[in-house]
Design a protein around this motif. Structure first.
Motif, PDB file in Angstrom:
ATOM      1  N   GLN A 273      11.858 -11.316   4.290  1.00  0.00           N
ATOM      2  CA  GLN A 273      11.763 -10.217   5.235  1.00  0.00           C
ATOM      3  C   GLN A 273      13.149  -9.655   5.547  1.00  0.00           C
ATOM      4  OE1 GLN A 273       9.744 -12.697   8.011  1.00  0.00           O
ATOM      5  NE2 GLN A 273       7.771 -11.690   7.708  1.00  0.00           N
ATOM      6  N   LEU A 274      14.090 -10.525   5.832  1.00  0.00           N
ATOM      7  CA  LEU A 274      15.439 -10.074   6.174  1.00  0.00           C
ATOM      8  C   LEU A 274      16.086  -9.271   5.047  1.00  0.00           C
ATOM      9  CD1 LEU A 274      16.794 -13.247   8.006  1.00  0.00           C
ATOM     10  CD2 LEU A 274      16.057 -11.085   9.050  1.00  0.00           C
ATOM     11  N   SER A 275      15.769  -9.622   3.808  1.00  0.00           N
ATOM     12  CA  SER A 275      16.369  -8.926   2.665  1.00  0.00           C
ATOM     13  C   SER A 275      15.790  -7.526   2.458  1.00  0.00           C
ATOM     14  CB  SER A 275      16.188  -9.750   1.386  1.00  0.00           C
ATOM     15  OG  SER A 275      14.838  -9.715   0.951  1.00  0.00           O
ATOM     16  N   GLN A 276      14.683  -7.212   3.133  1.00  0.00           N
ATOM     17  CA  GLN A 276      14.014  -5.930   2.918  1.00  0.00           C
ATOM     18  C   GLN A 276      13.959  -5.070   4.175  1.00  0.00           C
ATOM     19  OE1 GLN A 276      10.482  -7.972   1.219  1.00  0.00           O
ATOM     20  NE2 GLN A 276      10.779  -6.607  -0.510  1.00  0.00           N
ATOM     21  N   ILE A 277      14.843  -5.344   5.125  1.00  0.00           N
ATOM     22  CA  ILE A 277      14.826  -4.654   6.414  1.00  0.00           C
ATOM     23  C   ILE A 277      16.075  -3.802   6.606  1.00  0.00           C
ATOM     24  CG2 ILE A 277      14.936  -4.994   8.924  1.00  0.00           C
ATOM     25  CD1 ILE A 277      13.450  -7.613   8.528  1.00  0.00           C
ATOM     26  N   LEU A 278      15.863  -2.643   7.211  1.00  0.00           N
ATOM     27  CA  LEU A 278      16.966  -1.813   7.706  1.00  0.00           C
ATOM     28  C   LEU A 278      16.766  -1.621   9.202  1.00  0.00           C
ATOM     29  CD1 LEU A 278      17.364   1.097   5.118  1.00  0.00           C
ATOM     30  CD2 LEU A 278      18.902  -0.818   5.499  1.00  0.00           C
ATOM     31  N   MET A 279      17.836  -1.738   9.943  1.00  0.00           N
ATOM     32  CA  MET A 279      17.831  -1.478  11.387  1.00  0.00           C
ATOM     33  C   MET A 279      19.038  -0.603  11.702  1.00  0.00           C
ATOM     34  SD  MET A 279      16.774  -5.151  12.916  1.00  0.00           S
ATOM     35  CE  MET A 279      15.309  -5.960  12.319  1.00  0.00           C
ATOM     36  N   PRO A 280      18.912   0.695  11.452  1.00  0.00           N
ATOM     37  CA  PRO A 280      20.067   1.577  11.577  1.00  0.00           C
ATOM     38  C   PRO A 280      20.630   1.711  12.992  1.00  0.00           C
ATOM     39  CG  PRO A 280      18.128   2.801  10.858  1.00  0.00           C
ATOM     40  CD  PRO A 280      17.729   1.384  10.949  1.00  0.00           C
TER      41      PRO A 280
ATOM     42  N   THR B 294       0.807  -1.216   0.000  1.00  0.00           N
ATOM     43  CA  THR B 294       0.000   0.000   0.000  1.00  0.00           C
ATOM     44  C   THR B 294       0.842   1.269   0.000  1.00  0.00           C
ATOM     45  OG1 THR B 294      -1.753  -1.186   1.162  1.00  0.00           O
ATOM     46  CG2 THR B 294      -1.862   1.225   1.214  1.00  0.00           C
ATOM     47  N   LEU B 295       1.923   1.281   0.760  1.00  0.00           N
ATOM     48  CA  LEU B 295       2.748   2.489   0.859  1.00  0.00           C
ATOM     49  C   LEU B 295       3.926   2.488  -0.117  1.00  0.00           C
ATOM     50  CD1 LEU B 295       2.786   2.881   4.762  1.00  0.00           C
ATOM     51  CD2 LEU B 295       1.263   3.982   3.086  1.00  0.00           C
ATOM     52  N   ASN B 296       4.044   1.442  -0.914  1.00  0.00           N
ATOM     53  CA  ASN B 296       5.083   1.332  -1.950  1.00  0.00           C
ATOM     54  C   ASN B 296       6.501   1.468  -1.401  1.00  0.00           C
ATOM     55  OD1 ASN B 296       3.180   0.973  -4.089  1.00  0.00           O
ATOM     56  ND2 ASN B 296       2.730   3.155  -3.912  1.00  0.00           N
ATOM     57  N   ALA B 297       6.741   0.801  -0.297  1.00  0.00           N
ATOM     58  CA  ALA B 297       8.073   0.837   0.321  1.00  0.00           C
ATOM     59  C   ALA B 297       9.099   0.128  -0.542  1.00  0.00           C
ATOM     60  CB  ALA B 297       8.021   0.158   1.693  1.00  0.00           C
ATOM     61  N   ASP B 298      10.319   0.643  -0.485  1.00  0.00           N
ATOM     62  CA  ASP B 298      11.474  -0.059  -1.039  1.00  0.00           C
ATOM     63  C   ASP B 298      12.148  -0.853   0.072  1.00  0.00           C
ATOM     64  OD1 ASP B 298      11.535   0.941  -3.812  1.00  0.00           O
ATOM     65  OD2 ASP B 298      11.829   2.887  -2.836  1.00  0.00           O
ATOM     66  N   ILE B 299      11.966  -0.367   1.300  1.00  0.00           N
ATOM     67  CA  ILE B 299      12.602  -0.977   2.466  1.00  0.00           C
ATOM     68  C   ILE B 299      11.713  -0.741   3.687  1.00  0.00           C
ATOM     69  CG2 ILE B 299      14.005   0.970   3.281  1.00  0.00           C
ATOM     70  CD1 ILE B 299      15.488  -2.448   2.637  1.00  0.00           C
ATOM     71  N   PHE B 300      11.787  -1.666   4.642  1.00  0.00           N
ATOM     72  CA  PHE B 300      11.036  -1.558   5.892  1.00  0.00           C
ATOM     73  C   PHE B 300      12.055  -1.402   7.009  1.00  0.00           C
ATOM     74  CE2 PHE B 300       8.649  -3.596   9.462  1.00  0.00           C
ATOM     75  CZ  PHE B 300       7.506  -2.817   9.431  1.00  0.00           C
ATOM     76  N   ALA B 301      11.861  -0.427   7.871  1.00  0.00           N
ATOM     77  CA  ALA B 301      12.849  -0.144   8.910  1.00  0.00           C
ATOM     78  C   ALA B 301      12.206  -0.135  10.288  1.00  0.00           C
ATOM     79  CB  ALA B 301      13.514   1.201   8.639  1.00  0.00           C
ATOM     80  N   THR B 302      13.007  -0.537  11.272  1.00  0.00           N
ATOM     81  CA  THR B 302      12.555  -0.512  12.656  1.00  0.00           C
ATOM     82  C   THR B 302      13.666   0.028  13.542  1.00  0.00           C
ATOM     83  OG1 THR B 302      13.320  -2.714  13.298  1.00  0.00           O
ATOM     84  CG2 THR B 302      11.158  -2.584  12.240  1.00  0.00           C
ATOM     85  N   GLY B 303      13.314   0.308  14.778  1.00  0.00           N
ATOM     86  CA  GLY B 303      14.269   0.806  15.748  1.00  0.00           C
ATOM     87  C   GLY B 303      14.894  -0.289  16.586  1.00  0.00           C
ATOM     88  N   HIS B 304      14.906  -1.517  16.082  1.00  0.00           N
ATOM     89  CA  HIS B 304      15.532  -2.621  16.821  1.00  0.00           C
ATOM     90  C   HIS B 304      17.053  -2.474  16.844  1.00  0.00           C
ATOM     91  CE1 HIS B 304      11.661  -4.658  16.243  1.00  0.00           C
ATOM     92  NE2 HIS B 304      12.025  -5.412  17.255  1.00  0.00           N
ATOM     93  N   TYR B 305      17.629  -2.871  17.959  1.00  0.00           N
ATOM     94  CA  TYR B 305      19.083  -2.933  18.086  1.00  0.00           C
ATOM     95  C   TYR B 305      19.523  -4.331  17.674  1.00  0.00           C
ATOM     96  CZ  TYR B 305      19.268   1.558  20.427  1.00  0.00           C
ATOM     97  OH  TYR B 305      19.190   2.906  20.708  1.00  0.00           O
ATOM     98  N   ALA B 306      19.637  -4.518  16.378  1.00  0.00           N
ATOM     99  CA  ALA B 306      20.082  -5.770  15.778  1.00  0.00           C
ATOM    100  C   ALA B 306      20.657  -5.423  14.409  1.00  0.00           C
ATOM    101  CB  ALA B 306      18.921  -6.753  15.636  1.00  0.00           C
ATOM    102  N   GLN B 307      21.353  -6.369  13.822  1.00  0.00           N
ATOM    103  CA  GLN B 307      21.940  -6.147  12.504  1.00  0.00           C
ATOM    104  C   GLN B 307      21.536  -7.285  11.569  1.00  0.00           C
ATOM    105  OE1 GLN B 307      26.144  -4.562  12.582  1.00  0.00           O
ATOM    106  NE2 GLN B 307      26.017  -5.377  14.665  1.00  0.00           N
ATOM    107  N   ILE B 308      21.265  -6.933  10.342  1.00  0.00           N
ATOM    108  CA  ILE B 308      20.984  -7.912   9.299  1.00  0.00           C
ATOM    109  C   ILE B 308      22.179  -7.871   8.350  1.00  0.00           C
ATOM    110  CG2 ILE B 308      19.403  -8.648   7.477  1.00  0.00           C
ATOM    111  CD1 ILE B 308      18.164  -8.526  10.351  1.00  0.00           C
ATOM    112  N   LYS B 309      22.798  -9.026   8.159  1.00  0.00           N
ATOM    113  CA  LYS B 309      23.966  -9.104   7.273  1.00  0.00           C
ATOM    114  C   LYS B 309      23.754 -10.210   6.250  1.00  0.00           C
ATOM    115  CE  LYS B 309      27.122  -7.544  10.878  1.00  0.00           C
ATOM    116  NZ  LYS B 309      28.333  -7.847  11.643  1.00  0.00           N
ATOM    117  N   PHE B 310      24.297  -9.986   5.065  1.00  0.00           N
ATOM    118  CA  PHE B 310      24.244 -11.001   4.017  1.00  0.00           C
ATOM    119  C   PHE B 310      25.530 -11.811   4.063  1.00  0.00           C
ATOM    120  CE2 PHE B 310      24.758 -12.579  -0.342  1.00  0.00           C
ATOM    121  CZ  PHE B 310      23.554 -13.247  -0.476  1.00  0.00           C
TER     122      PHE B 310
END
Length: 172
Positions: free
Chosen positions: A158-165, A112-128
């Motif tokens: 899900q992991l491929s489309q997440i940012l957790m800065p 609905t919101l046409n996101a390219d990425i989904f972000a949260t305020g979690h203190y974690a890291q997603i790495k490939f």
């Protein structure tokens, strides 16, 4: 929005972590949209929505609300109550993350919101991981705030489309 700007939808609870996440992504040049899930039909949930809207307004970003109250009741509150009654130790955050945050809100962000990425305020890291060709959840660098264990049910899509800065930052 400029043609080349990517859209980051930030799950905003009106807390400091999600607000800082929105600000950081805005500073990095993303078109940021705040998304707040309304979890219950009560005054506390309405206050969360209004506070998140105020933060979004201060940042000058769009804000959207998704009414997740029915599903939250079934998947989180009822799960917690039934588990507790049967002598188990429930973890409602894991269920909320799986079914609400990375279920309903995640899907809404992209469809609905046409996101390219989904972000949260979690203190974690997603790495490939180049060797395995898979995304992995890693602890945040701040051991006092690490939230990686809440995310173990997330799938590769899900992991491929997440940012957790906040995952690579120390809290103050």
């Amino acid at each position: 929005m400029a043609e080349n700007k990517k859209t980051a939808v930030v799950a905003m609870s009106c807390g400091v972590d999600s607000s800082v996440t929105a600000l950081l992504l805005q500073q990095k040049g993303y078109n940021v949209i705040g998304l707040t899930g309304k979890m219950l039909n009560d005054t506390a949930s309405e206050a969360v929505v209004q506070n998140a809207k105020r933060v979004a307004d201060k940042l000058g970003i769009e804000h959207s609300v998704y009414d997740a109250s029915s599903e939250f009741q079934k998947k989180v509150v009822d799960y917690f109550t039934e588990s507790y009654k049967s002598g188990k130790t429930p973890n409602p955050c894991i269920m909320c993350n799986q079914y609400i945050k990375w279920g309903l809100l995640f899907d809404y962000a992209f469809t609905t919101l046409n996101a390219d990425i989904f972000a949260t305020g979690h203190y974690a890291q997603i790495k490939f991981n180049e060797k395995t060709g898979r995304y992995e959840i890693h602890r945040g660098i701040d051991n006092t705030k690490d939230q990686s264990y809440f995310l173990y049910r997330l799938n590769q899509k899900q992991l491929s489309q997440i940012l957790m800065p906040l995952g690579d930052r120390k809290s103050t």
